[in-house]
Design a protein around this motif. Structure first.
Motif, short mmCIF file in Angstrom:
data_model
loop_
_atom_site.label_atom_id
_atom_site.label_comp_id
_atom_site.label_asym_id
_atom_site.label_seq_id
_atom_site.Cartn_x
_atom_site.Cartn_y
_atom_site.Cartn_z
N GLU A 515 38.77 40.89 51.87
CA GLU A 515 40.12 41.23 51.65
C GLU A 515 41.00 40.64 52.72
N VAL A 516 40.37 40.35 53.94
CA VAL A 516 41.36 39.90 55.12
C VAL A 516 40.86 38.44 55.49
N GLY A 517 41.78 37.62 55.52
CA GLY A 517 41.98 36.28 56.29
C GLY A 517 41.23 35.17 55.56
N VAL A 518 40.52 35.48 54.49
CA VAL A 518 39.72 34.38 53.90
C VAL A 518 40.71 33.53 53.36
N ASP A 519 40.74 32.24 53.39
CA ASP A 519 41.78 31.20 53.12
C ASP A 519 41.29 29.76 52.56
N VAL A 520 40.93 30.11 50.96
CA VAL A 520 40.51 28.95 50.40
C VAL A 520 41.32 28.49 49.57
N THR A 538 45.46 47.45 50.17
CA THR A 538 44.06 46.89 49.89
C THR A 538 44.32 45.86 48.91
N LEU A 539 44.88 46.29 47.61
CA LEU A 539 45.12 45.35 46.59
C LEU A 539 46.27 44.14 46.92
N HIS A 540 47.17 44.51 47.60
CA HIS A 540 47.94 43.58 48.14
C HIS A 540 47.26 42.57 49.10
N GLN A 541 46.45 42.95 49.83
CA GLN A 541 45.73 41.97 50.83
C GLN A 541 44.77 41.35 50.00
N LEU A 542 44.11 41.97 48.93
CA LEU A 542 43.19 40.98 48.10
C LEU A 542 44.03 39.99 47.08
N ARG A 543 45.10 40.40 46.84
CA ARG A 543 45.88 39.38 46.01
C ARG A 543 46.32 38.44 46.86
N GLY A 544 46.62 38.46 48.32
CA GLY A 544 47.16 37.43 49.18
C GLY A 544 45.85 36.39 49.60
N ARG A 545 44.55 36.55 48.82
CA ARG A 545 43.84 35.70 48.99
C ARG A 545 43.76 34.46 48.30
N VAL A 546 44.56 34.38 46.94
CA VAL A 546 44.96 33.37 46.24
C VAL A 546 46.33 32.88 46.50
N GLY A 547 46.75 31.71 45.86
CA GLY A 547 48.06 31.04 46.00
C GLY A 547 48.34 30.67 47.50
N ARG A 548 47.04 30.24 48.15
CA ARG A 548 47.48 30.13 49.60
C ARG A 548 47.73 28.39 49.78
N GLY A 549 47.41 27.71 48.70
CA GLY A 549 47.78 26.26 48.81
C GLY A 549 49.01 25.99 47.87
N THR A 550 49.07 24.83 47.19
CA THR A 550 50.13 24.47 46.68
C THR A 550 50.10 24.81 45.16
N THR A 551 48.96 25.51 44.85
CA THR A 551 49.20 25.86 43.36
C THR A 551 49.36 27.27 43.20
N LYS A 552 49.98 27.66 42.21
CA LYS A 552 50.32 29.04 41.94
C LYS A 552 49.04 30.11 41.86
N GLY A 553 49.13 31.22 42.48
CA GLY A 553 47.90 32.19 42.33
C GLY A 553 48.13 33.03 41.17
N VAL A 554 47.17 33.75 40.37
CA VAL A 554 47.10 34.63 39.51
C VAL A 554 46.28 35.86 40.06
N CYS A 555 46.64 36.55 39.87
CA CYS A 555 45.72 38.16 40.03
C CYS A 555 45.73 38.96 38.89
N TYR A 556 44.49 39.42 38.53
CA TYR A 556 44.34 40.21 37.24
C TYR A 556 43.79 41.53 37.58
N LEU A 557 44.60 42.76 37.59
CA LEU A 557 44.39 44.01 37.95
C LEU A 557 43.36 44.80 36.59
N LEU A 558 42.43 44.83 36.57
CA LEU A 558 41.52 45.46 35.63
C LEU A 558 41.48 46.98 35.80
N SER A 559 42.03 47.70 34.79
CA SER A 559 41.65 49.23 34.90
C SER A 559 42.19 49.99 33.44
N SER A 560 41.13 50.83 33.14
CA SER A 560 41.04 51.63 32.18
C SER A 560 41.73 53.21 32.29
N SER A 561 42.02 53.31 33.91
CA SER A 561 42.53 54.80 34.01
C SER A 561 43.91 55.14 33.22
#
Length: 653
Positions: A515-520, A538-561
């Motif tokens: 969740e926190v600080g990982v930067d790949v 937490t979801l916003h933190q997780l989403r923040g792991r992607v898109g940290r370079g020059t390429t756009k990040g994509v986040c998929y939230l899966l839920s059947s609730s």
């Protein structure tokens, strides 16, 4: 009090409360005001309740996924009313031989979309109905029954001192709890909430005041922006104006005679860490050691890599439970000169001694308790403190919330960061996005996959890391799939993360350990199973792991609730990317928080109070907390002081 059933004890535990008394803080997130009207007076949009004779069986129709739509007819006041209800495949006509009570909303054509049906009497369902935050397997009526039993059987004593109850014409605590849980009118609710909001804010401010250190006098250090100009010039990018302003604020504090106690807040990926690093470099150049405290090994080694890459000439020590030769490392820290010491909880162990510690930086500060932070700060003499938080709040609220804490805010993003696309997938499966994921790994991209549990049976009805790892290993058999979680030993975790950083792993299945600080920078796709199980922060933190370079990040939230509150929370994440705005949405939507509990968040999350709309009460409670602090021996204040001192419940300051 009346003995609780095992089921009721389990409800209290599973909803995160440690006692029947604390469960009274599990308050309704809304109230349904139900009335019974003659059919001829029904209008579109009316919320109502009516009783009638079931005229047909229940016709169940299976929809996409697990959704079920049920039609039936009810004979009411000489008319046949058509009713539709969703996700009640278990309804059986035989349970309603003596009539059916329907609670729902009137549609355009006069038919009813029901929220619930019951075989209890009409009278039992009229009036104001509290609707509580729920979890899988827990029904609203079970919480209603449990709360009523607790209100009848518990001794509920006042916490607010008598003088403030009289001054502000507040309710006693028992009356307030009755008013919020079993109101006869919405006026009862408003009066009760006025009391409970004030009590909550007063306890919050009193706790902060009791745990505050005086920061009037510190040790002035010879730091300036000029002494780190070379480091600024060598950065691969230019700091944003917010980053520059924050850095100046920090260096001015360190240079002054006061002991710095500053919070640097900013959204995920806004560039807080580089500002903290630059401040650390300035303090090291001024002749001091700097301790950089982080909550996890993964974040620790991420920071070490980043610091050594940015500032290769700076001396850097690493200390954590997982490092080899711990005693040698501790001896090195004691004998070394000006340098950066990065570590986890080991940094404030008793046997760790520093040599002229000048600055303590605490990353993800809400993950450390008050006493842990104090233990770290007390490792030096009048040490300056900088705390980092990725759960930001509007600047105007900071003075109302914090006693002796200065706040710097990074509201803008670095220019190289792109917005992250967020897609809400209404099923707990990657079936519909499989082709997109295949293209990602074909094009050498990397993917994070997050699950709420590690093993089967750990939590009911959720996807788990080990199962998803097996599935994805089969689906993506030509690629490298790996899993990481808290049960894997430190060396393995470090090795897996290093291989992921080096691009040797295509898909990483994980818990929120990432969740926190990982930067790949090459990992730009995030999949989150059972997204409804996670909080907005937490979801916003997780989403923040992607898109940290020059390429756009994509986040998929899966839920059947199909729970409305979960849907709203996930939809807000898919339509908002501003951390400040999401923080306020999260505060408005959460039922239970960590102001008087143990939930971890960058902000105090109040159960009753709303820091946006109740700022006047928040401010007054702060003044009254100062009154209590100035007269600690007053017997009228004894109970609230004792209760406040018993709990290390504020994760913010």
């Amino acid at each position: 009090m009346t003995k609780l059933t095992p089921k009721q004890e389990n409800i209290i535990d599973s909803l995160g409360y440690d006692s029947p008394t604390s469960f009274l803080n599990h308050t309704p997130y809304r109230y349904d005001i139900l009335e019974n009207k003659p059919v001829e007076q029904w209008q579109e949009g009316d919320n109502l309740v009516f009783f009638g004779e079931l005229m047909s069986g229940f016709q169940h129709i299976r929809l996409r996924g697990k959704q079920v739509m049920t039609h039936f007819q009810v004979f009411v006041e000489g008319e046949v009313i058509k009713v539709t209800i969703f996700n009640r495949p278990f309804l059986k006509a035989g349970n309603y031989n003596n009539g059916i009570t329907v609670i729902g909303t009137v549609s355009k054509n006069g038919s009813i979309v029901a929220k619930s049906v019951t075989n209890t009497s009409l009278e039992e369902n009229l009036g104001i109905k509290p609707m509580y935050p729920l979890k899988a397997g827990i029904k609203n009526y079970e919480i209603v029954r449990l709360i009523k039993k607790l209100l009848q059987g518990l001794e509920i004593l006042n916490i607010i001192p008598d003088r403030f109850i009289k001054d502000y014409r507040l309710e006693n605590r028992r009356s307030a709890m009755i008013g919020v849980h079993t109101p006869n009118s919405m006026n009862d609710v408003h009066r009760a909430l006025r009391t409970l909001k004030y009590e909550e804010f007063l306890r919050y401010h009193l706790h902060v005041a009791l745990n505050s250190n005086t920061h009037e006098f510190g040790i002035a250090k010879n730091v300036s922006i000029q002494m780190i100009q070379n480091e600024l010039n060598n950065l691969p990018y230019t700091l944003t104006s917010d980053q520059e302003e924050s850095l100046h604020d920090i260096l001015d504090d360190i240079h002054s005679q006061k002991q710095m106690n500053r919070l640097l807040q900013g959204d995920v990926g806004s560039g807080k860490t580089v500002v903290a690093f630059l401040a650390a470099v300035a303090v090291i150049k001024a002749g001091y050691q700097v301790a950089f405290l982080v909550p996890t090994d993964i974040l620790l080694y991420q920071h070490v890599r980043s610091f050594q890459k940015m500032f290769p000439d700076m001396e850097c020590h690493v200390l954590a439970q997982s490092v080899a030769n711990r005693e040698e490392r501790i001896a090195e820290i004691k004998e070394s000169g000006p340098s950066l010491i990065i570590g986890t909880h080991t940094l404030f162990s008793e046997d760790v001694v520093y040599n002229k510690l000048g600055l303590v930086i605490i990353d993800e500060q809400h993950r450390f308790g008050v006493k842990q932070r104090q233990a770290m700060i007390q490792k030096g003499e009048k040490t300056d403190t900088l705390m980092l938080s990725a759960t930001p709040i509007p600047r105007t609220l900071a003075t109302s919330l914090f006693f002796d804490l200065d706040v710097s805010t990074i509201a803008s993003y670095p220019s190289h960061r792109q917005k992250i696309e967020t897609h809400l997938i209404p099923e707990n499966s990657i079936r519909t996005i499989l082709s997109e994921l295949t293209n990602v790994v074909k094009n050498k991209g990397q993917i994070y996959v997050v699950c709420p549990a590690i093993s089967e049976g750990e939590r009911p009805n959720v996807k788990y890391v080990e199962g998803i790892y097996d599935q994805l290993s089969n689906v993506f058999s030509g690629y490298t799939v790996e899993m990481i979680h808290g049960k894997i030993n430190d060396d393995q975790r470090k090795d897996i993360m290093n291989r992921f950083v080096e691009g040797k792993i295509d898909i990483l299945v994980s818990t929120t350990v990432i969740e926190v600080g990982v930067d790949v920078h090459n990992a730009n796709t995030m999949i989150i199973y059972n997204a409804e199980q996670f909080g907005l922060a937490t979801l916003h933190q997780l989403r923040g792991r992607v898109g940290r370079g020059t390429t756009k990040g994509v986040c998929y939230l899966l839920s059947s609730s199909d729970q409305e509150e979960s849907k709203q929370r996930l939809e807000s994440l898919s339509t908002h990317d501003d951390g400040f705005e999401l923080s306020m949405i999260d505060l408005r939507m959460r039922g239970m928080g960590d102001a008087l509990g143990t939930r971890q968040s960058g902000l105090p999350s109040f159960i009753f109070g709303d820091i946006e709309n109740d700022e006047k009460i928040l401010r007054q409670a702060k003044l009254d907390a100062q009154t209590i602090i100035s007269d600690l021996s007053n017997p009228d204040y004894k109970r609230i002081i004792e209760l406040t001192r018993k709990q290390d419940y504020i994760k913010t300051i």
